[in-house]
Design a protein around this motif. Structure first.
Motif, PDB file in Angstrom:
ATOM      1  N   LYS A 130       0.921  -1.443   0.147  1.00 27.19           N
ATOM      2  CA  LYS A 130       0.109  -0.112   0.022  1.00 27.19           C
ATOM      3  C   LYS A 130       0.901   1.373  -0.146  1.00 27.19           C
ATOM      4  O   LYS A 130       1.887   1.433   0.511  1.00 27.19           O
ATOM      5  N   VAL A 131       0.093   2.263  -0.439  1.00 25.45           N
ATOM      6  CA  VAL A 131       0.764   3.670  -0.494  1.00 25.45           C
ATOM      7  C   VAL A 131      -0.172   4.416   0.438  1.00 25.45           C
ATOM      8  O   VAL A 131      -1.247   4.469   0.386  1.00 25.45           O
ATOM      9  N   GLY A 172      -3.315   7.539  -6.100  1.00 29.71           N
ATOM     10  CA  GLY A 172      -2.980   5.967  -5.908  1.00 29.71           C
ATOM     11  C   GLY A 172      -3.002   5.849  -4.291  1.00 29.71           C
ATOM     12  O   GLY A 172      -2.297   4.807  -4.120  1.00 29.71           O
ATOM     13  N   ILE A 173      -3.575   6.670  -3.621  1.00 30.95           N
ATOM     14  CA  ILE A 173      -3.512   6.319  -2.163  1.00 30.95           C
ATOM     15  C   ILE A 173      -4.286   5.198  -1.623  1.00 30.95           C
ATOM     16  O   ILE A 173      -5.578   5.195  -2.163  1.00 30.95           O
ATOM     17  N   ASP A 174      -3.793   4.560  -0.798  1.00 34.08           N
ATOM     18  CA  ASP A 174      -4.665   3.400  -0.220  1.00 34.08           C
ATOM     19  C   ASP A 174      -5.160   3.643   1.201  1.00 34.08           C
ATOM     20  O   ASP A 174      -5.965   3.419   1.696  1.00 34.08           O
ATOM     21  N   ILE A 175      -3.990   4.215   1.660  1.00 30.83           N
ATOM     22  CA  ILE A 175      -4.319   4.431   3.400  1.00 30.83           C
ATOM     23  C   ILE A 175      -4.044   5.776   3.747  1.00 30.83           C
ATOM     24  O   ILE A 175      -3.138   6.646   3.160  1.00 30.83           O
ATOM     25  N   LEU A 231     -12.143   1.536  11.792  1.00 36.26           N
ATOM     26  CA  LEU A 231     -10.796   2.003  11.338  1.00 36.26           C
ATOM     27  C   LEU A 231      -9.759   1.077  11.477  1.00 36.26           C
ATOM     28  O   LEU A 231      -9.901  -0.200  11.658  1.00 36.26           O
ATOM     29  N   ALA A 232      -8.866   1.398  10.223  1.00 39.38           N
ATOM     30  CA  ALA A 232      -7.945   0.311   9.968  1.00 39.38           C
ATOM     31  C   ALA A 232      -6.769   0.146  10.765  1.00 39.38           C
ATOM     32  O   ALA A 232      -5.957  -0.733  10.670  1.00 39.38           O
TER      33      ALA A 232
END
Length: 564
Positions: free
Chosen positions: A9-10, A44-47, A193-194
């Motif tokens: 992830k990014v 391209g953001i995941d988090i 929340l992750a």
């Protein structure tokens, strides 16, 4: 290595107060973040990591929490936060919050109850310690300057605050207090929340004898860091926290850790470490002055490069690092790590490339993707940051002129990263219709998202290509799990390394020229394909490489090449 959901992830850090204001009060809010999720998805953001949005008096910009279960009204409502979670999930994105549990606010109900009964139950949630000989229990200096002990009114006791006096440290030796923290963490994770970015976490372990240390300054005090470095046993507390919370949810955790003991790295970020990852601050630590900002060291390219390389080699033996160029506690990377001749769009693209393709999870800080820079202020009154004001005074007391002290702030202040996000060239950069809580960087007229979205050669356009390259199916495994190998270290101005897949054997070269003169690198392997270039068309670089079996890089040029 056990493969985890977050490895490829990014991440992107949002400083909510400065991201986007939608109600005209000059303070960014949750509604503003929701409105920009598609912008982040395109990047391209995941988090997405949110700096604190909890209820707070904002003595230290929200890192002084008065209610862990409430959203500060400045940012919005819990309903809006739930909407943010839901909208992020729709886009396959994850939300991470700050976890600040070394200390809380002096406005928290726990501390208010402790002051009301300094010998009661809640006093043991903190460090209420009797003074010695009518003075503080020990000679600790807080991170923000001054004594780390504050008198408890009406008693002979003092309470410990390693940060501001309005941020009393929590007593992690108290199992009741620990359980209340665990309950709170699990409550947030149950909401969806992750995970968390975990603030100042190594500080939770104290030597409760609170020994004094030889003074390291003219004030007769010793940095509280000394006690943190000397005390043993933080690992047991961190394991307890992990087992009681994060582990149950497969949560992603990234720790802010300074002063860790050298041999503890595997315990922190190994396969079964305390945390998923931790930030690599090795480059930032190069700037530390012996006494403060006024004698901080300028970045020397070779030392910076070699420090990052050494850190990469060390970290990859233990686990995953979290790589940054800047964050909310540091000045802008484009103003710190780039030499003067490279402080332009080519240089910013080059710097981004060398960082984001390192081994570990990349964190992009808001505005980095458009190349935001430090901001010149004309007076200390124009700064908001508590640490900046302290360091300005340290510089003045050391004999610096007003101009010299302000220069230190320009180069080192946390406010450099906290100026509002530059969305447009309209008034206040499209950040707010009101008065920004912190004055804009005047260069928003030239550096802003709208202008860069209209150009295919902009820093923003390049960052989008860079992030998507890292995540492309053909290269994802190499950029995620491939080992890091330094390259061309004998070249004085070259920042180059290989990423090599252990599964496929794929080898990718990332090479950048931070110097003013062109350099030629003889390729040790055949050029298969040029994947990215910041100054020339990839095809042109590829043709030149194949013809000469060498890579020639102009000043501020970077290339990413798959080798055969």
């Amino acid at each position: 290595m056990k493969k985890k959901w977050w490895h490829d992830k990014v991440a992107y850090q949002i400083y909510p107060k400065s991201f986007l204001d939608t109600n005209g009060d000059g303070i960014g809010d949750l509604r503003g973040i929701i409105s920009k999720l598609d912008y982040l998805k395109e990047l391209g953001i995941d988090i997405i990591w949110l700096s604190p949005i909890y209820k707070s008096p904002f003595v230290d910009q929200g890192y002084d929490i008065s209610d862990y279960y409430a959203i500060a009204q400045e940012f919005g409502t819990m309903e809006e936060f739930d909407e943010l979670l839901a909208e992020a999930k729709k886009r396959g994105m994850y939300i991470v919050m700050d976890l600040v549990v070394n200390h809380c606010s002096d406005q928290h109900e726990w501390f208010k109850k402790a002051l009301a009964d300094p010998d009661g139950e809640y006093a043991d949630y903190f460090y209420f310690v009797k003074g010695k000989d009518g003075r503080e229990p020990s000679n600790y200096r807080s991170y923000f300057g001054g004594n780390a002990w504050e008198p408890v009114p009406g008693t002979d006791k003092y309470y410990l605050h390693m940060f501001a006096k309005e941020q009393p440290d929590l007593n992690w030796e108290n199992p009741v207090l620990r359980q209340k923290i665990y309950d709170m963490v699990n409550w947030w994770l149950a909401k969806g929340l992750a995970g968390f970015r975990i603030d100042a976490i190594i500080n939770i372990k104290k030597d409760t004898a609170f020994p004094s240390f030889p003074p390291d300054g003219d004030d007769g005090l010793a940095s509280c860091v000394k006690m943190v470095e000397e005390v043993q046993g933080v690992g047991a507390l961190l394991e307890d926290l992990k087992h009681a919370t994060f582990e149950k949810w497969d949560a992603f955790t990234v720790a802010e850790v300074f002063n860790m003991k050298e041999d503890e790295l595997p315990e922190f970020i190994g396969d079964d470490g305390h945390f998923s990852t931790m930030f690599d601050f090795s480059a930032h630590e190069l700037t530390y002055g012996e006494h403060g900002w006024y004698d901080s060291k300028p970045i020397e390219f070779k030392k910076w490069r070699d420090t990052l390389f050494a850190s990469q080699l060390k970290l990859q033996k233990a686990g995953f690092a979290a790589n940054i160029i800047e964050n909310h506690d540091e000045p802008r990377g484009a103003s710190r790590y780039l030499p003067e001749h490279a402080r332009n769009e080519a240089g910013k693209k080059m710097l981004g490339t060398t960082s984001i393709l390192l081994r570990g999870i990349p964190f992009i800080y808001q505005g980095q993707e458009i190349g935001m820079t430090n901001c010149i202020r004309n007076d200390i009154s124009e700064y908001d940051d508590i640490s900046t004001k302290d360091q300005y005074q340290v510089a003045i007391d050391a004999g610096c002129s007003r101009e010299e002290a302000l220069r230190c702030c320009y180069e080192n202040s946390r406010d450099n990263a906290r100026t509002p996000m530059q969305w447009t060239d309209d008034e206040n950069a499209g950040f707010t219709d009101g008065t920004p809580w912190l004055a804009m960087n005047p260069n928003y007229r030239q550096i802003n998202v709208r202008e860069q979205e209209a150009r295919t050669d902009s820093v923003l356009a390049y960052y989008r290509r860079l992030v998507h390259l890292r995540k492309a199916d053909a290269y994802r495994e190499t950029f995620t799990y491939g080992i890091f190998e330094p390259a061309y270290q004998e070249m004085a101005d070259v920042f180059a390394y290989y990423r090599v897949s252990g599964e496929s054997g794929q080898r990718i070269l990332v090479a950048a020229n931070f110097g003013t003169d062109a350099v030629s690198l003889t390729l040790a392997y055949p050029c298969r394909q040029v994947l990215l270039s910041n100054l020339r068309a990839e095809s042109a670089v590829e043709t030149a490489c194949e013809k000469a079996n060498a890579l020639t890089l102009g000043s501020c040029e970077v290339a990413v090449i798959e080798l055969g």
